[in-house]
Design a protein around this motif. Structure first.
Motif, PDB file in Angstrom:
ATOM      1  N   THR A 174      -0.886  -1.554   7.666  1.00 55.06           N
ATOM      2  CA  THR A 174      -2.246  -1.263   7.223  1.00 55.06           C
ATOM      3  C   THR A 174      -3.212  -1.826   8.265  1.00 55.06           C
ATOM      4  OG1 THR A 174      -2.055  -3.224   5.855  1.00 55.06           O
ATOM      5  CG2 THR A 174      -1.787  -1.103   4.758  1.00 55.06           C
ATOM      6  N   ASP A 175      -4.428  -1.305   8.281  1.00 54.56           N
ATOM      7  CA  ASP A 175      -5.301  -1.555   9.431  1.00 54.56           C
ATOM      8  C   ASP A 175      -5.693  -3.021   9.619  1.00 54.56           C
ATOM      9  OD1 ASP A 175      -6.690  -0.880   7.030  1.00 54.56           O
ATOM     10  OD2 ASP A 175      -8.568  -0.708   8.114  1.00 54.56           O
ATOM     11  N   ARG A 187       0.824  -1.202   0.000  1.00 54.51           N
ATOM     12  CA  ARG A 187       0.000   0.000   0.000  1.00 54.51           C
ATOM     13  C   ARG A 187       0.869   1.268   0.000  1.00 54.51           C
ATOM     14  NH1 ARG A 187      -4.059   0.457  -2.004  1.00 54.51           N
ATOM     15  NH2 ARG A 187      -5.068  -1.210  -0.870  1.00 54.51           N
ATOM     16  N   ALA A 244      -4.317  -5.704   8.490  1.00 54.24           N
ATOM     17  CA  ALA A 244      -3.147  -6.550   8.758  1.00 54.24           C
ATOM     18  C   ALA A 244      -2.633  -6.327  10.180  1.00 54.24           C
ATOM     19  CB  ALA A 244      -2.049  -6.241   7.747  1.00 54.24           C
ATOM     20  N   SER A 264       4.565 -10.224  -0.343  1.00 53.47           N
ATOM     21  CA  SER A 264       3.148  -9.902  -0.169  1.00 53.47           C
ATOM     22  C   SER A 264       2.686 -10.187   1.247  1.00 53.47           C
ATOM     23  CB  SER A 264       2.301 -10.768  -1.100  1.00 53.47           C
ATOM     24  OG  SER A 264       2.114 -10.100  -2.297  1.00 53.47           O
TER      25      SER A 264
HETATM   26  C1  LIG Z   1      -0.314 -12.807   5.357  1.00 49.73           C
HETATM   27  C2  LIG Z   1      -1.244 -12.361   4.264  1.00 49.73           C
HETATM   28  N1  LIG Z   1      -2.482 -12.852   4.195  1.00 49.73           N
HETATM   29  C3  LIG Z   1      -3.324 -12.468   3.199  1.00 49.73           C
HETATM   30  C4  LIG Z   1      -2.910 -11.595   2.254  1.00 49.73           C
HETATM   31  C5  LIG Z   1      -3.857 -11.192   1.115  1.00 49.73           C
HETATM   32  N2  LIG Z   1      -4.200  -9.762   1.230  1.00 49.73           N
HETATM   33  C6  LIG Z   1      -3.541  -8.820   0.582  1.00 49.73           C
HETATM   34  S1  LIG Z   1      -4.028  -7.282   0.981  1.00 49.73           S
HETATM   35  C7  LIG Z   1      -5.240  -7.874   1.990  1.00 49.73           C
HETATM   36  C8  LIG Z   1      -6.103  -6.914   2.737  1.00 49.73           C
HETATM   37  C9  LIG Z   1      -5.265  -5.941   3.483  1.00 49.73           C
HETATM   38  O1  LIG Z   1      -6.042  -5.019   4.147  1.00 49.73           O
HETATM   39  P1  LIG Z   1      -5.347  -3.893   4.968  1.00 49.73           P
HETATM   40  O2  LIG Z   1      -4.340  -4.473   5.892  1.00 49.73           O
HETATM   41  O3  LIG Z   1      -6.369  -3.053   5.600  1.00 49.73           O
HETATM   42  O4  LIG Z   1      -4.524  -3.075   3.878  1.00 49.73           O
HETATM   43  P2  LIG Z   1      -5.082  -2.225   2.637  1.00 49.73           P
HETATM   44  O5  LIG Z   1      -4.867  -3.070   1.424  1.00 49.73           O
HETATM   45  O6  LIG Z   1      -6.484  -1.911   2.916  1.00 49.73           O
HETATM   46  O7  LIG Z   1      -4.238  -1.013   2.559  1.00 49.73           O
HETATM   47  C10 LIG Z   1      -5.226  -9.255   2.010  1.00 49.73           C
HETATM   48  C11 LIG Z   1      -6.169 -10.078   2.754  1.00 49.73           C
HETATM   49  C12 LIG Z   1      -1.585 -11.125   2.347  1.00 49.73           C
HETATM   50  N3  LIG Z   1      -1.073 -10.295   1.443  1.00 49.73           N
HETATM   51  N4  LIG Z   1      -0.797 -11.486   3.362  1.00 49.73           N
END
Ligand SMILES: Cc1ncc(C[n+]2csc(CCOP(=O)(O)OP(=O)(O)O)c2C)c(N)n1
Length: 901
Positions: free
Chosen positions: A318-319, A220, A321, A283
């Protein structure tokens, strides 16, 4: 209204909600004790002070709940119910003067409404301060004063800088959106003020001594941070987004997508140069947290005592995560531990209020995404991302707090995501109301620049001219990107080396033996109680036995060989950092590298006795974490090429808790990002009747990760072999080493080594054996199983069966094996492993052994495997079953008929 509620409470408390009871009870305590009921109509000075004191404390604890944090206005701020009630009570006292309490808020004196108004302004504006959980009273009081002194407006220059940063951030996303249609970039649209937050941290940090920053983050807004904070050239970013190779010409490496790349840049911040090092990451959200912390720790140690003030950790999360990934808690637990602390990290959470398609209500049970940080007492500053002045203020406050107190600070940047999760995604499928609100919501840039224009701080004409210059710069960079290619790698880089792809050779032999008098001197030093330590009698006996080993009265056992390897390396100038759960003593009571005074309990390291001038040899116990601690050690190893870094799993099984660190960093970090590590991972392994767990370090999984010479995998069978393996690791090219280490062999009667095996001219032998003789059958094996096969072979006097030990499994020691095969061209070749056939090394060695046989002219049939039948669990549940199985296995390998192929 309160009077009515109170009257009801006085007559029948059960008719009211519990929360009212709590308020009135607290209020009445003193009066009830005196047998009186208070009259709610009368707020005398005593009661006013009582309630007001509670209200002020309440705002400090919970005022943030009523802060205006959501730029979209979708989340309703709400004053805490208890606080609301108390405020109602205070309405009855509205004209009274409360000078003493006003003083605590920095007011000379004030009426109750003035005090309440001030509380609202401080605690319920666009910043929500959550800091009462800070456990150090001095730090908490410092924060309180800083916060209650009132919002200091950023200076004129800081605001003009922020305007420029916002324009750049906004223009970069717009440019990439136009030029890279259909490419994912996980843009910053909606969180552009992140760039201002990061610069505010850098600016205040630099003013307070920061000269180097290690950053970590996710995809992000990554490209925006790399360009606009770290200083990665735009043409390099554009080239990568276009899909041009991120690795230099002539280097065969996979590279990685642009939004995973790291970069080391330099920025001029307030007249000083600050180096900023963004850590590459996969990722896997949050996996990088431990790695970034480990890198920083190594950098700080290299800077010496004040290192933590000069080198800052700045991690962007990020929120969803931050709330969801357990490693966040693990890394938070590391933050104050002596072997892991980095003097506080500033964590910035880009809280765009959605995780891919998941709403916070389904994404976490905590009120805030940041709540985990409270567990270790970190202050959290929630801030409305659209109020750039407030964003700058929290950035500055966080930097000041960290520089002053050496503790973590969290910024929860509440913002939104203007587009979908990535640029190909449609947010209105799942968050239609939010998407509609965002569509009608002006950008942060627009809001801030309009405000500055209205105040005359940055005129519209200035904005236009900055915009034109930035757009020109981007167009030029876009053109330059067409022909951009990275510089060549330095020659010593493993990725650029010819051996890198030589998978089928064990690597150059490196002499690792040492002069015996020196070995004896070092061995004596580490078998002697450190000054002031009265040893436990059992430990004393262990040390006495070690001294006998040096005097050749007995042979050297495993843990002592390990100690000798570390001591000898330290004496040659290689620092050692060796950690794991209970590692100093050893999970099997084998090491005693740290000893404790039997009466005072004081601890000391046996390496304290090494000759002066030796490098540090630090062996310490880790917290009960694999994921964060392994990441940390990997990160440390990246930045400390002169240190041999070892990490031990308590049993090899537990390594899979840290799987992403193995897969995403250790095995592939150099292939993706050209970063080198010589980290050693020790995984106790061996089927010994302990059940499904505590048995297997999952050799098969590590072998599956092997390609292009990326890592080394070994399973040494003798103490001397292990000694040379560790010493070689400190001297060869940098690449990670995974060692399967013994349990029962630690005290095995025969798995010992004579002193001469450590002496001059000796080295690590990737293949050992077979015993001299005419061999009808060669049984290849690895590690502890050799000793069981050998005992049975001797017992049955099977001179025509030779045992060949593969001490190193990868890179595969083809040359050494071929030499053995050539000496017994007609011998039947078997591979014997104690693991089930679907595990262990079989699938990996099968074709490789076959290739060596073909190349060395063997006429025997292709190799076959003697192992346990394929099984879902690595070992059987009871010792009895195990023993019977093991006996069958040994028999089949030594005397059984030729297996079908
Ligand atoms: C350990 C892990 N699990 C699942 C994913 C798949 N994934 C990528 S982004 C995301 C959502 C992330 O949301 P957030 O942390 O709020 O970040 P945003 O993309 O909203 O900035 C997911 C589930 C990942 N990248 N890493």
């Amino acid at each position: 209204m309160v009077a009515d509620i109170y009257r009801q409470y006085a007559t029948d408390p059960s008719a009211l909600d519990n929360s009212f009871g709590a308020v009135f009870e607290g209020l009445e305590g003193a009066e009830l004790a005196a047998g009186a009921r208070p009259d709610p109509e009368v707020m005398d000075p005593y009661r006013t002070a009582l309630v007001l004191g509670r209200v002020i404390e309440g705002y400090r604890w919970r005022g943030h709940q009523n802060a205006r944090l959501d730029p979209l206005g979708l989340a309703e701020p709400k004053l805490d119910a208890d606080l609301q009630l108390d405020r109602e009570l205070l309405r009855l006292a509205d004209q009274q003067v409360a000078p003493a309490l006003a003083g605590t808020l920095g007011l000379k004196q004030g009426t109750v409404p003035q005090i309440l108004e001030r509380l609202d302004r401080i605690y319920c504006g666009t910043i929500g301060f959550e800091y009462m959980q800070v456990r150090d009273p001095v730090a908490r009081e410092w924060l309180r004063r800083a916060i209650e002194a009132g919002p200091a407006m950023p200076g004129r220059e800081a605001r003009r800088d922020a305007a420029r940063q916002l324009i750049r951030a906004d223009e970069l996303e717009a440019f990439m959106h136009r030029r890279f249609v259909g490419k994912k970039r996980f843009g910053a649209e909606g969180c552009e003020s992140l760039i201002c937050a990061l610069w505010a941290v850098l600016a205040r940090g630099a003013a307070l001594g920061v000269r180097s920053v290690v950053m970590g983050g996710t995809s992000r807004a990554r490209l925006n941070q790399l360009a606009n904070v770290v200083g990665k050239p735009l043409h390099a970013i554009f080239a990568e987004v276009k899909g041009l190779s991120p690795v230099p010409e002539g280097v065969r490496a996979s590279g990685d997508v642009a939004y995973h790349q790291g970069f080391r840049g330099e920025q001029q911040v307030g007249g000083v140069t600050v180096s900023i090092d963004y850590t590459a990451n996969p990722s896997h959200l949050e996996t990088v947290d431990g790695v970034a912390a480990g890198r920083l720790r190594a950098m700080q140690e290299a800077r010496g005592g004040a290192g933590w003030r000069e080198a800052l950790g700045l991690v962007v999360h990020t929120d969803a995560a931050f709330a969801g990934q357990g490693i966040v808690a693990e890394v938070a637990q590391l933050s104050a531990l002596r072997h892991y602390s980095v003097g506080g990290t500033i964590h910035v959470i880009v809280n765009n209020q959605v995780g891919f398609t998941t709403d916070p209500a389904d994404g976490r049970s905590s009120a805030y995404c940041s709540d985990l940080a409270r567990a270790v007492g970190s202050p959290v500053f929630h801030v409305n991302g659209d109020d750039v002045d407030a964003v700058i203020r929290v950035g500055q406050l966080a930097a000041e707090y960290r520089q002053r107190f050496g503790q973590d600070a969290i910024i929860d940047l509440v913002c939104y995501r203007r587009r979908g999760h990535n640029e190909m995604d449609e947010p209105s499928f799942t968050q239609p109301l939010m998407a509609a609100r965002i569509a009608g919501h002006p950008t942060t840039r627009r809001l801030y620049l309009d405000r500055l224009a209205a105040e005359g701080a940055v005129t519209a004409a200035e904005e236009q001219s900055i915009t034109a210059a930035v757009q020109q710069e981007m167009s030029d960079a876009y053109e330059a990107a067409q022909s951009y290619r990275l510089n060549a790698m330095p020659e010593d880089a493993w990725a650029a080396s010819p051996e890198r792809f030589a998978e089928e050779t064990a690597g150059p032999e490196i002499p690792t033996g040492i002069d015996l008098p020196l070995l004896q001197a070092l061995g004596t030093a580490i078998s002697t109680a450190p000054p002031g330590i009265g040893l436990n009698p059992k430990v004393e006996r262990v040390f006495a036995e070690r001294l006998e080993m040096l005097a050749r009265k007995r042979e050297v056992a495993w843990a002592f060989a390990e100690g000798l390897a570390l001591a000898s390396l330290a004496s040659e100038g290689t620092a050692i950092r060796f950690s794991g759960q209970d590692t100093p003593r050893g999970a099997f009571s084998q090491r005693h590298f740290a000893v404790h005074d039997a009466s005072s309990g004081a601890g000391a390291s046996i390496f304290a006795n090494l000759p002066s001038g030796s490098a540090a040899c630090t062996v310490f116990g880790s917290p009960l974490s694999e994921y964060a601690t392994l990441g940390f050690e990997y990160g440390y190893s990246l930045e400390a090429p002169g240190t041999l870094v070892l990490w031990e799993a308590q049993f090899g099984d537990f390594a899979n808790v840290a799987q992403p660190v193995f897969d995403q960093f250790i095995a592939s970090g150099e292939d993706k990002w050209l970063q080198q590590s010589s980290l050693v991972t020790l995984l106790p392994h061996g089927l010994e009747g302990q059940g499904a767990e505590h048995s297997s370090g999952r050799i098969e999984r590590f072998l599956q990760l092997c390609a292009a010479g990326n890592i080394m995998v070994a399973n040494a069978s003798t103490p001397a072999s292990y000694f040379h393996l560790l010493r070689r690791q400190a001297k060869g090219r940098r690449r990670p080493l995974v060692v399967f280490t013994p349990k029962s062999l630690l005290r095995h009667r025969f798995a010992v080594s004579g002193l001469a095996e450590f002496g001059p001219g000796t080295a690590f032998r990737p293949v050992i054996g077979p015993q001299p003789g005419q061999h009808r059958r060669l049984v290849l094996c690895s590690g502890k199983l050799y000793w069981e096969l050998e005992a049975a072979r001797q017992e049955r006097n099977l001179a025509d069966v030779g045992l060949v030990r593969l001490e190193q499994l990868y890179p595969f020691p083809a040359r050494e094996l071929a030499a053995i095969f050539r000496m017994a061209p007609g011998a039947e070749i078997l591979w014997c492993q104690e693991e089930p056939r679907n595990m262990g090394a079989w699938d990996f060695v099968d074709r490789r052994i076959e290739a060596v046989m073909r190349a060395s002219g063997c006429s025997a049939p292709w190799p076959a495997c003697i192992g346990r039948p394929a099984n879902p669990s690595p070992a059987l549940g009871t010792e009895k079953q195990h023993m019977a199985d093991q006996a069958r296995l040994i028999e089949a390998a030594l005397t059984g008929p030729s297996p079908a192929r």
